[in-house]
Structures are given as C-alpha cells and as structure tokens.
Design a protein around this motif. Structure first.
Motif, PDB file in Angstrom:
ATOM      1  N   GLN A 240      -3.773  12.814   5.381  1.00  0.00           N
ATOM      2  CA  GLN A 240      -4.966  12.424   4.622  1.00  0.00           C
ATOM      3  C   GLN A 240      -4.615  11.456   3.494  1.00  0.00           C
ATOM      4  OE1 GLN A 240      -7.826  12.918   5.706  1.00  0.00           O
ATOM      5  NE2 GLN A 240      -7.823  14.779   6.938  1.00  0.00           N
ATOM      6  N   GLN A 241      -3.443  11.675   2.879  1.00  0.00           N
ATOM      7  CA  GLN A 241      -3.029  10.767   1.811  1.00  0.00           C
ATOM      8  C   GLN A 241      -2.742   9.377   2.365  1.00  0.00           C
ATOM      9  OE1 GLN A 241      -0.144  12.412  -0.862  1.00  0.00           O
ATOM     10  NE2 GLN A 241      -0.042  10.587  -2.136  1.00  0.00           N
ATOM     11  N   ALA A 242      -2.061   9.319   3.518  1.00  0.00           N
ATOM     12  CA  ALA A 242      -1.779   8.027   4.151  1.00  0.00           C
ATOM     13  C   ALA A 242      -3.078   7.296   4.472  1.00  0.00           C
ATOM     14  CB  ALA A 242      -0.955   8.236   5.416  1.00  0.00           C
ATOM     15  N   ILE A 243      -4.047   8.020   5.011  1.00  0.00           N
ATOM     16  CA  ILE A 243      -5.340   7.423   5.355  1.00  0.00           C
ATOM     17  C   ILE A 243      -6.041   6.899   4.102  1.00  0.00           C
ATOM     18  CG2 ILE A 243      -7.663   8.023   6.186  1.00  0.00           C
ATOM     19  CD1 ILE A 243      -6.188   9.967   8.176  1.00  0.00           C
ATOM     20  N   SER A 244      -5.832   7.568   2.962  1.00  0.00           N
ATOM     21  CA  SER A 244      -6.482   7.138   1.717  1.00  0.00           C
ATOM     22  C   SER A 244      -6.011   5.764   1.261  1.00  0.00           C
ATOM     23  CB  SER A 244      -6.241   8.169   0.606  1.00  0.00           C
ATOM     24  OG  SER A 244      -4.917   8.057   0.078  1.00  0.00           O
ATOM     25  N   TYR A 245      -4.853   5.316   1.759  1.00  0.00           N
ATOM     26  CA  TYR A 245      -4.356   3.972   1.438  1.00  0.00           C
ATOM     27  C   TYR A 245      -4.793   2.949   2.485  1.00  0.00           C
ATOM     28  CZ  TYR A 245      -1.178   6.596  -1.621  1.00  0.00           C
ATOM     29  OH  TYR A 245      -0.652   7.436  -2.571  1.00  0.00           O
TER      30      TYR A 245
ATOM     31  N   PHE B 150       8.422  10.468   2.180  1.00  0.00           N
ATOM     32  CA  PHE B 150       6.976  10.426   1.943  1.00  0.00           C
ATOM     33  C   PHE B 150       6.639  10.222   0.472  1.00  0.00           C
ATOM     34  CE2 PHE B 150       6.466  12.319   6.201  1.00  0.00           C
ATOM     35  CZ  PHE B 150       5.376  11.576   6.647  1.00  0.00           C
ATOM     36  N   ASP B 151       7.281  10.980  -0.409  1.00  0.00           N
ATOM     37  CA  ASP B 151       6.963  10.876  -1.842  1.00  0.00           C
ATOM     38  C   ASP B 151       7.252   9.473  -2.361  1.00  0.00           C
ATOM     39  OD1 ASP B 151       6.205  13.519  -1.834  1.00  0.00           O
ATOM     40  OD2 ASP B 151       8.054  14.271  -2.758  1.00  0.00           O
ATOM     41  N   GLU B 152       8.370   8.917  -1.942  1.00  0.00           N
ATOM     42  CA  GLU B 152       8.771   7.586  -2.411  1.00  0.00           C
ATOM     43  C   GLU B 152       7.835   6.506  -1.862  1.00  0.00           C
ATOM     44  OE1 GLU B 152      12.202  10.354  -2.683  1.00  0.00           O
ATOM     45  OE2 GLU B 152      10.742   9.918  -1.100  1.00  0.00           O
ATOM     46  N   ILE B 153       7.438   6.648  -0.597  1.00  0.00           N
ATOM     47  CA  ILE B 153       6.489   5.693   0.002  1.00  0.00           C
ATOM     48  C   ILE B 153       5.142   5.761  -0.725  1.00  0.00           C
ATOM     49  CG2 ILE B 153       5.085   5.240   2.051  1.00  0.00           C
ATOM     50  CD1 ILE B 153       7.767   4.327   2.757  1.00  0.00           C
ATOM     51  N   PHE B 154       4.651   6.984  -0.932  1.00  0.00           N
ATOM     52  CA  PHE B 154       3.351   7.146  -1.590  1.00  0.00           C
ATOM     53  C   PHE B 154       3.384   6.612  -3.020  1.00  0.00           C
ATOM     54  CE2 PHE B 154       2.320  10.981   1.340  1.00  0.00           C
ATOM     55  CZ  PHE B 154       1.796  10.122   2.305  1.00  0.00           C
ATOM     56  N   GLU B 155       4.512   6.773  -3.685  1.00  0.00           N
ATOM     57  CA  GLU B 155       4.655   6.254  -5.054  1.00  0.00           C
ATOM     58  C   GLU B 155       4.467   4.728  -5.070  1.00  0.00           C
ATOM     59  OE1 GLU B 155       8.317   5.567  -8.139  1.00  0.00           O
ATOM     60  OE2 GLU B 155       8.371   7.400  -6.943  1.00  0.00           O
TER      61      GLU B 155
ATOM     62  N   GLY C 210       4.253  13.684   9.353  1.00  0.00           N
ATOM     63  CA  GLY C 210       4.069  14.515   8.174  1.00  0.00           C
ATOM     64  C   GLY C 210       3.092  15.657   8.372  1.00  0.00           C
ATOM     65  N   THR C 211       2.671  16.222   7.251  1.00  0.00           N
ATOM     66  CA  THR C 211       1.720  17.326   7.253  1.00  0.00           C
ATOM     67  C   THR C 211       0.289  16.779   7.286  1.00  0.00           C
ATOM     68  OG1 THR C 211       1.545  17.317   4.844  1.00  0.00           O
ATOM     69  CG2 THR C 211       3.304  18.667   5.812  1.00  0.00           C
ATOM     70  N   GLU C 212      -0.667  17.695   7.417  1.00  0.00           N
ATOM     71  CA  GLU C 212      -2.071  17.278   7.397  1.00  0.00           C
ATOM     72  C   GLU C 212      -2.424  16.657   6.043  1.00  0.00           C
ATOM     73  OE1 GLU C 212      -6.580  19.030   8.174  1.00  0.00           O
ATOM     74  OE2 GLU C 212      -4.829  20.305   8.561  1.00  0.00           O
TER      75      GLU C 212
ATOM     76  N   GLY D  61       6.926  19.568  17.204  1.00  0.00           N
ATOM     77  CA  GLY D  61       6.496  18.339  16.519  1.00  0.00           C
ATOM     78  C   GLY D  61       5.502  18.584  15.390  1.00  0.00           C
ATOM     79  N   LYS D  62       4.736  19.674  15.505  1.00  0.00           N
ATOM     80  CA  LYS D  62       3.813  20.185  14.470  1.00  0.00           C
ATOM     81  C   LYS D  62       2.539  19.356  14.288  1.00  0.00           C
ATOM     82  CE  LYS D  62       7.414  22.624  11.930  1.00  0.00           C
ATOM     83  NZ  LYS D  62       8.127  22.784  10.650  1.00  0.00           N
TER      84      LYS D  62
END
Length: 255
Positions: free
Chosen positions: A165-170, A135-140, A159-161, A185-186
C-alpha cells in the motif's frame, strides 16, 4: 490475448545458446511485449542489438542498477544521462537500493537513485525500482521525491501488504512475478486485497522462475504460470488478468 512482461533481461548471458528460440517460445505463448531493464553500460550494446532484431516487441529502459553502483558510478550515470538525451527509452530502470550484497555502498546507492529519479522526471518517464532488503531506505528516498511527476513500477514486489500500500501511495504499480507462485512467497496471501489496476506482470528472467520451474533458468514464456496463479488468486479469467495488466503497462510506459 496479449501478455506483457514488464521486466525481462533477454540480453542476459544465460540465453546465449538459445535466445531466438526462447523469445519465440514466449511469443507463441502470447507474451508479445517485453520491457528490457538496463544494468550498466556493459550491456547497452546487447540491448540495442535485441531491439534491432525485434523492433515490434522490445521496449528498452535506461538506468544504473544498484548493484552496479561502484566507485565509477558517476561515469555510469553520465552514460545514462547521455543516452536519455539521444533517443527514446520507456523508463529509467532498473534503479533503486540493494543491501543484500553490499551495505557499504548505501550512501552512493541513494545518491544514484535520487539522481536517476530526477532524470526520469526531466524526461517525463516512469522509474522501475529494484529493492532488495531496502524497503525503508527506498521509501525514505521516495518520500523526498514524491510529486506529480513520480510514477512507475516497484519491480519484483516481495513485501508485506502494508508495504504494498505504501508503494502504491507513491504512484507505483507492483511488479508481480514468480514469487507469487512460491509456497513461502507470502504475497499470494494478500494480493487479492490489492486492486488489479495496481498490478503488472513480470518474469525478471533469467531469475526467479515460477513453479514448477523454480530453481531453473527463468524465461518470458513462463509468465503464463504467473498469469495462472493470479487468475486463481483473484478469481477472474486469465484473459481478464492479461487484459488489465497489459493496459496497466500501457498506462505506465505510454505504449
């Protein structure tokens, strides 16, 4: 009711003995639209054959999967680029970073990911992101590429909530599949905090079969189990979930 499977490897060797019957089961279950992600050049012929057999149902992507980013990745990227210039595809995917199997290729995985994001922008196409333990590397990477032309689907979101939200921001939709039905699965614990306009359905078949088929070969017909789970999570009818998520897929893929 039309259900859309936004991510299914129907050309997989796992279906060699019953592919036609498996696809018919899905169509009979109202799963009528199948978006087919690429892996590498070794699968291109099989993808084209699938499209030729089911022209009204199959919609192809083109891209280089991160686990196929090896020493020859620049040749593979040329294959992707050449095909994108020759014919219609509906997304560049699946692309991204996978650090589960091999962390030593992170540098070239990032390079291939960025290159393909820029190809997608060139052709005004969405991207479909594969992320495993990255996740961190993708978001970077997405941070450096974020603009009006960046959009697509965060496939198999686990991922987490906050990460959702971060994914949606892109400008990404979240691809939700069998993991939503898993006891551990969470994502089922917070999905109802995510507006349905950000959600699309997927199986990732033959992988990640939902309950009660977990651990077995997945197939697109099983998407109805994901639909049932999301209906329970959101408290709205299965028909409404199917309608909204299919419209979301149309908004992303343009069809």
């Amino acid at each position: 009711m039309i259900i859309t499977d936004t991510h299914t490897h129907l050309y997989s060797e796992a279906f060699v003995e019953d592919r036609a019957e498996m696809i018919q089961r899905a169509i009979d279950a109202n799963v009528r639209r199948f978006f087919i992600p690429a892996i590498d050049s070794s699968y291109t012929k099989s993808m084209f054959e699938l499209e030729a057999q089911y022209p009204d149902h199959m919609f192809l992507m083109m891209g280089l999967h991160p686990t196929s980013v090896k020493e020859n990745y620049k040749e593979e990227l040329k294959h992707v680029e050449q095909l994108l210039s020759q014919r219609k595809f509906y997304a560049v995917g699946e692309i991204g970073i996978d650090l589960y199997w091999d962390t030593s290729t992170l540098g070239i995985q990032k390079d291939a990911f960025k290159y393909q994001i820029r190809l997608a922008k060139q052709y005004n196409l969405p991207i479909v992101i594969h992320c495993r333990e990255a996740f961190d590397e993708i978001f970077e990477v997405l941070d450096t590429e974020k603009d009006d032309k960046l959009f697509g689907i965060f496939h198999c979101f686990t991922g987490t909530e906050a990460q959702a939200q971060q994914a949606i921001s892109y400008n990404m939709k979240l691809g939700i599949g069998g993991v939503a039905t898993f006891k551990n699965g969470k994502i089922d614990q917070f999905l109802n905090h995510i507006d349905l306009r950000h959600i699309v359905l997927e199986t990732d078949s033959p992988y990640l079969a939902p309950k009660p088929f977990r651990g077995k070969r997945n197939e697109s017909a099983y998407l109805v189990k994901v639909l049932e789970k999301l209906s329970e999570i959101y408290g709205v009818s299965e028909e409404k979930i199917a309608e909204i998520t299919t419209q979301n897929s149309k908004d992303v893929f343009g069809i």
